[in-house]
Design an enzyme around this catalytic site. Structure first.
Site, PDB file in Angstrom:
ATOM      1  N   HIS A   1       5.294  -9.644 -25.341  1.00 61.14           N
ATOM      2  CA  HIS A   1       3.787 -10.300 -25.110  1.00 61.14           C
ATOM      3  C   HIS A   1       4.480 -11.713 -25.501  1.00 61.14           C
ATOM      4  O   HIS A   1       4.479 -12.030 -26.553  1.00 61.14           O
ATOM      5  CB  HIS A   1       2.917  -9.787 -26.015  1.00 61.14           C
ATOM      6  CG  HIS A   1       2.421  -8.078 -25.801  1.00 61.14           C
ATOM      7  ND1 HIS A   1       1.411  -7.594 -24.937  1.00 61.14           N
ATOM      8  CD2 HIS A   1       3.085  -7.014 -26.184  1.00 61.14           C
ATOM      9  CE1 HIS A   1       1.462  -6.653 -24.816  1.00 61.14           C
ATOM     10  NE2 HIS A   1       2.545  -6.013 -25.689  1.00 61.14           N
ATOM     11  N   PHE A   2       4.147 -12.742 -24.660  1.00 57.81           N
ATOM     12  CA  PHE A   2       4.639 -13.980 -24.941  1.00 57.81           C
ATOM     13  C   PHE A   2       3.536 -14.966 -24.882  1.00 57.81           C
ATOM     14  O   PHE A   2       3.375 -16.288 -25.261  1.00 57.81           O
ATOM     15  CB  PHE A   2       5.809 -14.538 -24.082  1.00 57.81           C
ATOM     16  CG  PHE A   2       7.137 -13.978 -24.433  1.00 57.81           C
ATOM     17  CD1 PHE A   2       7.472 -13.086 -25.515  1.00 57.81           C
ATOM     18  CD2 PHE A   2       8.100 -14.197 -23.546  1.00 57.81           C
ATOM     19  CE1 PHE A   2       8.571 -12.761 -25.798  1.00 57.81           C
ATOM     20  CE2 PHE A   2       9.652 -13.855 -23.925  1.00 57.81           C
ATOM     21  CZ  PHE A   2       9.622 -13.101 -24.604  1.00 57.81           C
ATOM     22  N   ARG A   3       2.162 -14.234 -24.816  1.00 59.19           N
ATOM     23  CA  ARG A   3       0.942 -15.311 -25.087  1.00 59.19           C
ATOM     24  C   ARG A   3       0.797 -16.349 -24.364  1.00 59.19           C
ATOM     25  O   ARG A   3      -0.275 -17.137 -24.841  1.00 59.19           O
ATOM     26  CB  ARG A   3       1.025 -15.512 -26.732  1.00 59.19           C
ATOM     27  CG  ARG A   3       1.355 -14.418 -27.559  1.00 59.19           C
ATOM     28  CD  ARG A   3       0.318 -13.359 -27.472  1.00 59.19           C
ATOM     29  NE  ARG A   3       0.515 -12.296 -28.634  1.00 59.19           N
ATOM     30  CZ  ARG A   3       0.166 -11.201 -28.588  1.00 59.19           C
ATOM     31  NH1 ARG A   3      -0.087 -10.618 -27.430  1.00 59.19           N
ATOM     32  NH2 ARG A   3       0.396 -10.549 -29.657  1.00 59.19           N
TER      33      ARG A   3
ATOM     34  N   ASN B   1      -1.680  -9.205 -20.890  1.00 60.15           N
ATOM     35  CA  ASN B   1      -3.059  -9.509 -21.780  1.00 60.15           C
ATOM     36  C   ASN B   1      -2.875 -11.168 -22.288  1.00 60.15           C
ATOM     37  O   ASN B   1      -3.034 -11.194 -23.735  1.00 60.15           O
ATOM     38  CB  ASN B   1      -3.044  -8.695 -22.978  1.00 60.15           C
ATOM     39  CG  ASN B   1      -1.856  -8.213 -24.060  1.00 60.15           C
ATOM     40  OD1 ASN B   1      -0.728  -8.625 -23.520  1.00 60.15           O
ATOM     41  ND2 ASN B   1      -1.985  -7.981 -24.881  1.00 60.15           N
TER      42      ASN B   1
ATOM     43  N   HIS C   1      -0.428   1.817 -21.371  1.00 64.42           N
ATOM     44  CA  HIS C   1      -0.625   1.898 -22.852  1.00 64.42           C
ATOM     45  C   HIS C   1      -1.488   3.297 -22.974  1.00 64.42           C
ATOM     46  O   HIS C   1      -2.416   3.084 -22.580  1.00 64.42           O
ATOM     47  CB  HIS C   1      -1.152   0.575 -23.177  1.00 64.42           C
ATOM     48  CG  HIS C   1      -1.455   0.777 -24.645  1.00 64.42           C
ATOM     49  ND1 HIS C   1      -0.979  -0.240 -25.778  1.00 64.42           N
ATOM     50  CD2 HIS C   1      -2.217   1.506 -25.566  1.00 64.42           C
ATOM     51  CE1 HIS C   1      -1.326   0.049 -27.199  1.00 64.42           C
ATOM     52  NE2 HIS C   1      -2.152   1.296 -26.673  1.00 64.42           N
TER      53      HIS C   1
ATOM     54  N   HIS D   1       5.857   2.520 -25.235  1.00 58.20           N
ATOM     55  CA  HIS D   1       5.826   2.844 -26.652  1.00 58.20           C
ATOM     56  C   HIS D   1       5.448   4.232 -27.229  1.00 58.20           C
ATOM     57  O   HIS D   1       4.452   4.371 -27.740  1.00 58.20           O
ATOM     58  CB  HIS D   1       5.232   1.972 -27.423  1.00 58.20           C
ATOM     59  CG  HIS D   1       3.835   1.413 -26.799  1.00 58.20           C
ATOM     60  ND1 HIS D   1       2.933   1.919 -26.218  1.00 58.20           N
ATOM     61  CD2 HIS D   1       3.352   0.255 -26.605  1.00 58.20           C
ATOM     62  CE1 HIS D   1       1.910   1.299 -25.890  1.00 58.20           C
ATOM     63  NE2 HIS D   1       2.341   0.060 -25.913  1.00 58.20           N
TER      64      HIS D   1
ATOM     65  N   ASP E   1       7.991  -4.099 -27.420  1.00 56.69           N
ATOM     66  CA  ASP E   1       6.833  -4.515 -27.525  1.00 56.69           C
ATOM     67  C   ASP E   1       6.481  -5.761 -28.563  1.00 56.69           C
ATOM     68  O   ASP E   1       5.478  -5.882 -29.352  1.00 56.69           O
ATOM     69  CB  ASP E   1       6.107  -3.261 -27.987  1.00 56.69           C
ATOM     70  CG  ASP E   1       4.640  -3.425 -27.881  1.00 56.69           C
ATOM     71  OD1 ASP E   1       3.991  -4.323 -27.324  1.00 56.69           O
ATOM     72  OD2 ASP E   1       3.752  -2.462 -28.424  1.00 56.69           O
TER      73      ASP E   1
ATOM     74  N   HIS F   1       1.681 -12.259 -33.858  1.00 58.75           N
ATOM     75  CA  HIS F   1       0.448 -12.903 -34.345  1.00 58.75           C
ATOM     76  C   HIS F   1       1.035 -13.721 -35.442  1.00 58.75           C
ATOM     77  O   HIS F   1       1.956 -13.430 -36.325  1.00 58.75           O
ATOM     78  CB  HIS F   1      -0.482 -11.804 -34.852  1.00 58.75           C
ATOM     79  CG  HIS F   1      -0.888 -10.803 -33.759  1.00 58.75           C
ATOM     80  ND1 HIS F   1      -1.862 -11.356 -32.878  1.00 58.75           N
ATOM     81  CD2 HIS F   1      -0.424  -9.661 -33.446  1.00 58.75           C
ATOM     82  CE1 HIS F   1      -1.985 -10.218 -32.040  1.00 58.75           C
ATOM     83  NE2 HIS F   1      -1.304  -9.155 -32.313  1.00 58.75           N
TER      84      HIS F   1
HETATM   85  O1  DOR Z   1       0.050  -3.493 -31.385  1.00 62.46           O
HETATM   86  C1  DOR Z   1       0.108  -4.066 -30.260  1.00 62.46           C
HETATM   87  N1  DOR Z   1      -0.263  -5.274 -29.860  1.00 62.46           N
HETATM   88  N2  DOR Z   1      -0.006  -3.173 -29.382  1.00 62.46           N
HETATM   89  C2  DOR Z   1      -0.270  -3.655 -28.046  1.00 62.46           C
HETATM   90  O2  DOR Z   1      -0.278  -2.560 -26.959  1.00 62.46           O
HETATM   91  C3  DOR Z   1      -0.649  -4.960 -27.510  1.00 62.46           C
HETATM   92  C4  DOR Z   1      -0.122  -5.617 -28.714  1.00 62.46           C
HETATM   93  C5  DOR Z   1      -0.771  -7.411 -28.561  1.00 62.46           C
HETATM   94  O3  DOR Z   1      -0.392  -7.768 -27.513  1.00 62.46           O
HETATM   95  O4  DOR Z   1      -0.837  -7.903 -29.476  1.00 62.46           O
END
Ligand code: DOR
Length: 444
Positions: free
Chosen positions: A64-66, A96, A181, A234, A305, A309
């Site tokens: 996830h590179f946001r 996401n 997921h 996962h 994964d 944050h």
């Molecule tokens: O812990 C998680 N964080 N699981 C996920 O499936 C999404 C990910 C996130 O995008 O922060």
């Protein structure tokens, strides 16, 4: 014969589909041109790899590179920088973001933003929703698309398709393998009261093993019913491993380094919310069950994964704290440490990180060291011991749950399509990432 190459990797121990042995690799125009003894050949650059192992480039099929929208945590440049610093040559990135990657415009924007800005090659998943079902057949065939990803239990972000009827509609229209997921949203909602304020040890109590197993069983049933292929991301329970071994015709699955390395309650007592992930890290018997899946070949790929944050966000009191930890940079060293500890062979590591992704997703010209394939390599020093530190982490989030962990086995070089991108801990070539190509969509 006096052959001429752009680059020769000299005397590395090549780990390949024909086993392991000391060989030279000649590269021309970003592709592998010759493997063997190239003593009489010349090249613009000859790189001494004596004592190092040359692996097919590691492809991390879940990050996830946001970007766009959450770039205070990470962006495509910083996330991919973290990838190549850790020896990763290709990433599949999740939808996401904000906006969600659920439309052609959002998808195209990501590919444009990543091209020649990301440091490794990449593909993006497109999110499946109730609203975009009709567009999915088109979207999953876009250049640079890894396929459809569906959250059937909610995690970070607003993507969610929880009911079988809507999932069935998605299964019916798509052609490629889709990634999921798998946590049952209804059960997660029913059990929310089990979360204990300030105590992340209650995270795996709330999001329990039954929620994961139920979701995986529902997906497998839909896959059989509709004749489609699924990939369960996962895996966090021993029960899912036991269940999935009976459904390898329709279902592939992923294990993560954190589910193979950490165990509850110790990880929550030591790391607090830094260990908080969805699905959660569980007790040691689940960790052993996932290792069993690795040794038995039930697990198809490793994915980090990587879910960054900021430390400030993670310092909120549970359950206000977000789920996710960094991982793309630590996948190779953490797993090589497991190789050195005898938990898996180097050949199995290669199978899980290059051949496995290529097989599941039908990647064109990546995933093995073979003439005509992209010259993507993860070069590692299996004997080198290092301490993983937050300081080393190139992710914008700037931390790792493995801070302070001593490992043996270290990525020392990352080659992407013949270019040496990382060498001995330095980023040495400007960004040049391009979309990964897939056999099913060579001609969209
Ligand atoms: O812990 C998680 N964080 N699981 C996920 O499936 C999404 C990910 C996130 O995008 O922060």
């Amino acid at each position: 014969m006096n052959q001429r190459f752009d680059t020769i990797l000299k005397s590395g121990t090549v780990v390949n589909q024909d086993g392991e042995g000391v060989r030279d690799i000649g590269i021309v125009s970003g592709r592998i041109a010759e493997i063997g003894s190239l003593a009489n050949a010349s090249a613009a650059a000859v790189i001494d790899c004596k004592g190092l192992h040359i692996l097919p480039g590691v492809i991390d099929t879940q990050v996830h590179f946001r970007e766009p929208g959450l770039t205070h945590k990470e962006d495509l440049e910083t996330g991919s920088r973290s990838a190549v610093m850790g020896g990763v040559t290709g990433v599949f990135e999740m939808p996401n973001t904000a906006p969600l990657t659920v439309t052609e415009a959002a998808f195209t924007d990501k590919v444009r933003s990543g091209t020649h800005r990301m440091h490794c090659d990449f593909a993006f998943f497109v999110g499946g929703t109730r609203e975009n079902v009709q567009e999915l057949p088109e979207l999953e065939r876009a250049a640079g698309c890894a396929g459809v990803k569906v959250f059937i239990g909610s995690s970070t972000g607003a993507l969610l398709v929880e009911d079988d009827a809507s999932l069935r509609r998605i299964f019916q229209v798509i052609r490629r393998r889709a990634a999921f997921h798998a946590e049952d949203e209804y059960r997660l909602n029913d059990r929310k009261s089990l979360r204990i304020e300030g105590d992340p040890r209650s995270h795996p109590v709330w999001r329990d093993e039954t929620a994961a197993l139920m979701a995986t069983q529902r997906l497998v049933a839909l896959a059989h019913e509709t004749g489609k292929r699924i990939h369960v991301l996962h895996i966090s329970t021993k029960e899912e491993i036991e269940f999935l071994r009976g459904h390898k015709d329709v279902a592939s699955c992923e294990a993560t380094p954190h589910h193979l390395t950490m165990a509850a309650p110790e990880c929550y007592e030591r790391l607090g919310t830094l260990a908080q992930m969805n699905p959660p890290v569980r007790s040691a018997d689940h960790r052993e069950g996932i290792w069993y899946g690795v040794t038995q070949g039930i697990v198809d790929v490793l994915g980090s994964d990587h879910a960054p944050h900021t430390l400030e966000e993670k310092s909120k009191s549970y359950p206000a704290s977000p789920s996710g930890m960094t991982g793309v940079q630590t996948l190779v060293p953490v797993m090589l440490d497991h190789v050195n500890a005898g938990r898996l062979s180097l050949a199995r590591f290669v199978d899980l990180t290059s051949a496995g992704p290529a097989r599941l997703y039908n990647i064109a010209c990546k995933g093995r060291i073979a003439a005509g394939y992209d010259a993507d390599f993860t070069i590692v020093d299996l004997k080198r011991s290092e301490t993983i530190t937050n300081n080393w982490i190139a992710s914008r989030a700037g931390w790792t749950p493995y801070d302070g962990m001593r490992v043996t086995g270290w990525p020392v070089g990352t080659f992407v399509r013949g270019k040496r991108v990382m060498w001995q801990g330095e980023l040495v070539t400007p960004s040049q990432g391009e979309p990964v190509r897939f056999l099913e969509t060579l001609k969209p």
